[in-house]
Design a protein around this motif. Sequence first.
Motif, PDB file in Angstrom:
ATOM      1  N   THR A 297       0.840  -1.208   0.000  1.00 40.61           N
ATOM      2  CA  THR A 297       0.000   0.000   0.000  1.00 40.61           C
ATOM      3  C   THR A 297       0.870   1.252   0.000  1.00 40.61           C
ATOM      4  O   THR A 297       0.476   2.275  -0.555  1.00 40.61           O
ATOM      5  N   MET A 298       2.071   1.166   0.608  1.00 36.88           N
ATOM      6  CA  MET A 298       2.980   2.316   0.578  1.00 36.88           C
ATOM      7  C   MET A 298       3.366   2.644  -0.865  1.00 36.88           C
ATOM      8  O   MET A 298       3.382   3.809  -1.268  1.00 36.88           O
ATOM      9  N   VAL A 299       3.675   1.605  -1.644  1.00 37.15           N
ATOM     10  CA  VAL A 299       4.072   1.815  -3.042  1.00 37.15           C
ATOM     11  C   VAL A 299       2.917   2.440  -3.827  1.00 37.15           C
ATOM     12  O   VAL A 299       3.089   3.445  -4.531  1.00 37.15           O
ATOM     13  N   TYR A 300       1.712   1.875  -3.660  1.00 37.47           N
ATOM     14  CA  TYR A 300       0.562   2.419  -4.395  1.00 37.47           C
ATOM     15  C   TYR A 300       0.261   3.842  -3.958  1.00 37.47           C
ATOM     16  O   TYR A 300      -0.131   4.685  -4.770  1.00 37.47           O
ATOM     17  N   SER A 301       0.460   4.131  -2.647  1.00 34.94           N
ATOM     18  CA  SER A 301       0.198   5.501  -2.181  1.00 34.94           C
ATOM     19  C   SER A 301       1.127   6.482  -2.869  1.00 34.94           C
ATOM     20  O   SER A 301       0.705   7.571  -3.262  1.00 34.94           O
ATOM     21  N   ILE A 302       2.404   6.100  -3.005  1.00 33.62           N
ATOM     22  CA  ILE A 302       3.356   7.004  -3.665  1.00 33.62           C
ATOM     23  C   ILE A 302       2.880   7.314  -5.080  1.00 33.62           C
ATOM     24  O   ILE A 302       2.830   8.470  -5.507  1.00 33.62           O
TER      25      ILE A 302
END
Lengths: 280, 539
Positions: free
Chosen positions: B285-290
């Motif tokens: 989810t961190m990657v998608y948030s970026i």
Amino acid sequence: MPIPPRILTLLIGTALVLVGLWVGQNVNLLPVDASVNAPLYDELFKVLFSIGTTLFIGIVGMVLYSLTRFRRRSDTAGEVLAVEGNLPLEILWTAIPAVVVLFVGIYSFDIYDRMGGMVPMHDHSMASMQTAQEPEEKTWAGISPASVEGEPPATAVPIEVTAMQFAFIFHYPEADIISGELHVPAGQPVSLRMTANDVIHAFWVPEFRLKQDIIPGQPTLLSFTATRPGRYPIVCAELCGAYHGGMRSTVIVEEPEDFANWVAQNSPVKATPTSSAVIS
Amino acid sequence: MTISPPSDFASTAEQPRWQRYFGFSTDHKVIGLQYLVCGFLFYFIGGALAGALRTELLTPISDFMPREVYNELLTLHGTVMIFLWIVPVVNGAFGNYLIPFYVGARDMAYPRLNAVAFWMIPPAGVLLISSYFLGGASQSGWTAYPPLSLNTAATGQVIWILSVLLLGGSSIFGAINFVGTILKMRRPGLQMMQLPMYCWAMLGTSILVLLSTPVLAGTLVLLSFDIVAHTGFFNPAMGGNAVVYQHLFWFYSHPAVYIMVLPAFGLVSEILPVHARKPLFGYTTMVYSIMAIVFLGLIVWAHHMFTSGTPPWMRLFFTIATSFIAVPTGIKFFNWLATLWGGSISLNSAVMFSCGFIVNFVFGGITGIALAQVPFDIHVHDTYFVVGHFHYIVYGGTVFVIFASIYHWYPKVMGRLLNEPLGQLHFWLTFIGLNLCFAPQHWLGLNGMPRRVAEYDPQFQFINQISSVGALLMAVSTLPFLINVIWSAYRGTVAGDNPWNALTPEWLTSSPPPEENWHGEAPLVHEPYGYGLKSPVSS
Ligand SMILES: [Cu+2]
Ligand SMILES: [Cu+2]
């Protein structure tokens, strides 16, 4: 008897919301409200302040709690549970900001609409001279809370504003008054037609909660209705050169009869039908 | 598979250690440190400028310097801090030092381009500062809105444009290098979804740089035509349109905020797991948030123009788009909190500054959501409320992360630890100074003080003095930091190769690292946050 974690979370959450609501309702950070849209603004401010306080205390509380509760006490790191993620939790905290933002967005749209932000702007001063076929002059529009409770905008007092380095000049076309200060009647809509001579300036009256840039090249329209008699600062809010900080004026909100007197005293034009229209 | 630096430049390796830092080195570690030290020099200049501005604001009348000079210094302060301190350090310094380690390479994809990108910065900075002595710097703020920028201090304005063009070019070259390195230089067997989070942050940031910086460059070239050749692109007196400039300028300058904070998000994601001894929570989810922030960051620019010539539909669209950035940003903050939760947290200076970042950024984020609402913004736009807000984001956010990163990676670079008590003193002085300086500014804006003024309503004097005391504390806070950095280089506790027992690849070589990063093959780290897991490193 130990309280189950779920109940505890619920209790803390409720307490946070209550604290947020209390702070939002009771801590006043704004100057006095002196226009029709100022109380609307203050209502929005209270809601945003409440939500912001709840979120801020909640998140800072979690940081402080984690740092004390999970602080490493010995030199060697103890074994901890290697949690790499938790889908339901991650969905939950995608939902929290989404719901907050959705609520804030809809609510602020409602406020903006009630302020007159969605009312299409018309240049009333030009309307009388136009035939249906002629295109309207190109203008920038500020917000237009001209009509208060169904009052037709035609009764708005038209005032022409010229902004220049480093002063505002106000011209009352009907009474032919030129003034360095802005006199407006309380309770009656005022329609400003603003032009800039040199660079971009901005017309801001903090007590009206209203600001609009004045951009050279096209006139800008802005309407408001003052409510509370008094003297309030007009501030230029766009960097416009060396004396930008000194580019200030005053708006004087008067009872309608005082305003009529001021017009009568200063107008070179003797009492005409138009100026009596202003008084009514 | 590895690529060595070109041989004609590799000869710098034989020079004595300190001399390499003044030359055209192609070693990514040298370039990273060049960015860092150069950035700090400009940080001190920008800080001194801020000190002069806060001194002028001690009194409501303009009495410390001429009004024109005040506007010159505020323009220089903004430009230096953004283009010469934060952007180069949080991207260039940490990006160049860390990314090759993270992908398991021996250098960046284009080492010579990398050196060129760095060496564009010192001349651009000197050029910018020199304008002050060559008849006066630009007086139109870092936003350079026409028509003010067209008819005020022409020489200073043209030099400002040249300098920003150079810095923008440097930023673009840097971004090309990061994209190339992250996508093409990965060690065999290393998957994208195994990269440390800072790589994703830098990939997202570089995409933003590549999409938006050329727009700024083109705009500034047109602006310079308007000044020098008297064209009329943005000059209403010649039929041009000043609002078009604002759209083009903010098309870059809103993403610029993410160019300054996304790398900081990445760095915090590296620091917290190490000192909490827990995996980074919610990697995917961190990657998608970026990536969501990158996309949304490109379509929100007109929220800087709510009181400008902006029609109602545009005001609404940009309110909605801006508000939704809170969602991916919120995810990241909750994930960091979850990373800390249940960990074994060492309360060292790196963690203190990281948590200070979380607190400050949440505050700035909340005022940011408020500012995104048109009716709210109409009152506080272009006031000290906005000044307070963005300093919480860029100083309370990114600069805190820069300090956290220095406490975290200093032992990597120097082989010695920084002194902890001095670090804690540095943190508390900075944290109290920041809040004292910028929190009261929100009240000033709400109550009627516009930004960029040398003189103001006397009723605001007391609050302005509090703000200036905060600024003084922030200036004082750099002393323990400087003493610490210099003293520890000679006397600091010897760190060993991996003092934090970290798992990210840069710690799996000696400290300081050898010329080509690894003593043998680069390690394959498939779980860079595998704290508590069985086998994070293979081979
Ligand atoms: Cu002005
Ligand atoms: Cu923005």
